[in-house]
Write an enzyme that holds these catalytic residues in place. Structure first.
Site, PDB file in Angstrom:
ATOM      1  N   SER A   1      36.223  45.774  37.047  1.00 16.10           N
ATOM      2  CA  SER A   1      35.298  45.409  38.654  1.00 16.10           C
ATOM      3  C   SER A   1      36.085  45.508  39.099  1.00 16.10           C
ATOM      4  CB  SER A   1      35.300  43.641  38.092  1.00 16.10           C
ATOM      5  OG  SER A   1      34.276  43.049  39.465  1.00 16.10           O
TER       6      SER A   1
ATOM      7  N   TYR B   1      35.272  35.111  35.868  1.00 11.45           N
ATOM      8  CA  TYR B   1      34.938  36.713  35.612  1.00 11.45           C
ATOM      9  C   TYR B   1      35.899  37.640  35.717  1.00 11.45           C
ATOM     10  CZ  TYR B   1      32.745  41.194  37.003  1.00 11.45           C
ATOM     11  OH  TYR B   1      32.027  42.403  36.128  1.00 11.45           O
TER      12      TYR B   1
END
Length: 251
Positions: A143, A156
């Site tokens: 990400s 996350y």
């Protein structure tokens, strides 16, 4: 022989776009879905319409105890559907997101992120690499949030940081088999990820577009196209790299 890609989480969003772009490049596809078989079957039919073969298999990446049986299913599908014993590309894509301040993140939420984003690519790769052809590729999806810090994504993002380290170790250890391993780090994309926050919230969308050099938020096809490029036959010398596809977000 036609190259064959296995994509986790290929029934929607980024995974769907990856599958369709690879099919356009002449790749056959095995994709996984967690619950939505109808959407997965739609992707399979769209791939077949492009002249390629495809199979959808159910997999919950948060349940590592199922990975051995899943690998056996893949072995059977390779034999019965594709008339082969190996596949070429593994894309570790599946997983959900979490937006929660660190001080409010529960242990249950933390462990869910760990199961999906660390245990899954580690142990699923461990089970599937023996079924990969020498000279193949692995692409681990990380990400942009490992570089671009937005409060609320800490749990996350630290899992995705671990994914980037996993890529480096896999690249080193699989070098003798000529398997190249890279990380793809998408920026903000208009999908249903985290309830479609980037796609459906105009204010959020505008804020991200304002800090992106190319002036807009990414679309699923932006990522599908990048994956097809990374897995192109002529891109095999790229290895052990974090490739961010964010349109120049926060540079």
């Amino acid at each position: 022989m036609t190259k064959l890609a296995l994509i986790t989480g290929g029934s929607r969003g980024l995974g769907r776009s990856m599958a369709l772009h690879l099919a356009r490049k002449g790749r056959d596809i095995i994709l996984t879905y967690q619950r939505d078989k109808a959407s997965a079957d739609e992707v399979v039919e769209a791939i077949k319409a492009k002249g390629q073969r495809a199979v959808a298999l159910q997999l919950d990446v948060a349940r590592a105890e199922t990975f051995s049986s899943f690998a056996e299913t893949v072995k059977m599908v390779l034999r019965d559907t594709f008339n082969r014993s190996e596949f070429d590309y593994l894309i570790n894509n599946a997983g959900s997101g979490l937006h929660q301040n660190l001080m409010e993140t529960t242990e249950e939420q933390f462990m869910q992120m760990m199961n999906e984003h660390i245990k899954a690519p580690f142990f699923l790769s461990q089970r599937l690499i023996p079924l990969m052809a020498d000279g193949g590729r692995i692409l681990n999806v990380s990400s942009g949030l490992t570089r671009i810090i937005h409060p609320g994504y800490g749990a996350y993002a630290i899992m995705k940081t671990a994914v980037e380290a996993l890529t480096l170790y896999l690249a080193k250890e699989l070098g003798p088999r000529r398997i190249a391993v890279n990380t793809l780090a998408p920026g903000a994309i208009e999908t249903d990820f985290r309830g479609g926050a980037v796609r459906d919230n105009k204010d959020v969308n505008a804020q991200i577009a304002a800090i992106t050099a190319l002036g807009r938020v990414g679309l699923p096809d932006d990522i599908g196209g990048v994956v097809a490029a990374i897995l192109d036959d002529e891109a095999g010398w790229i290895n052990g790299q974090r490739i961010e596809a964010s349109g120049g977000q926060a540079i």
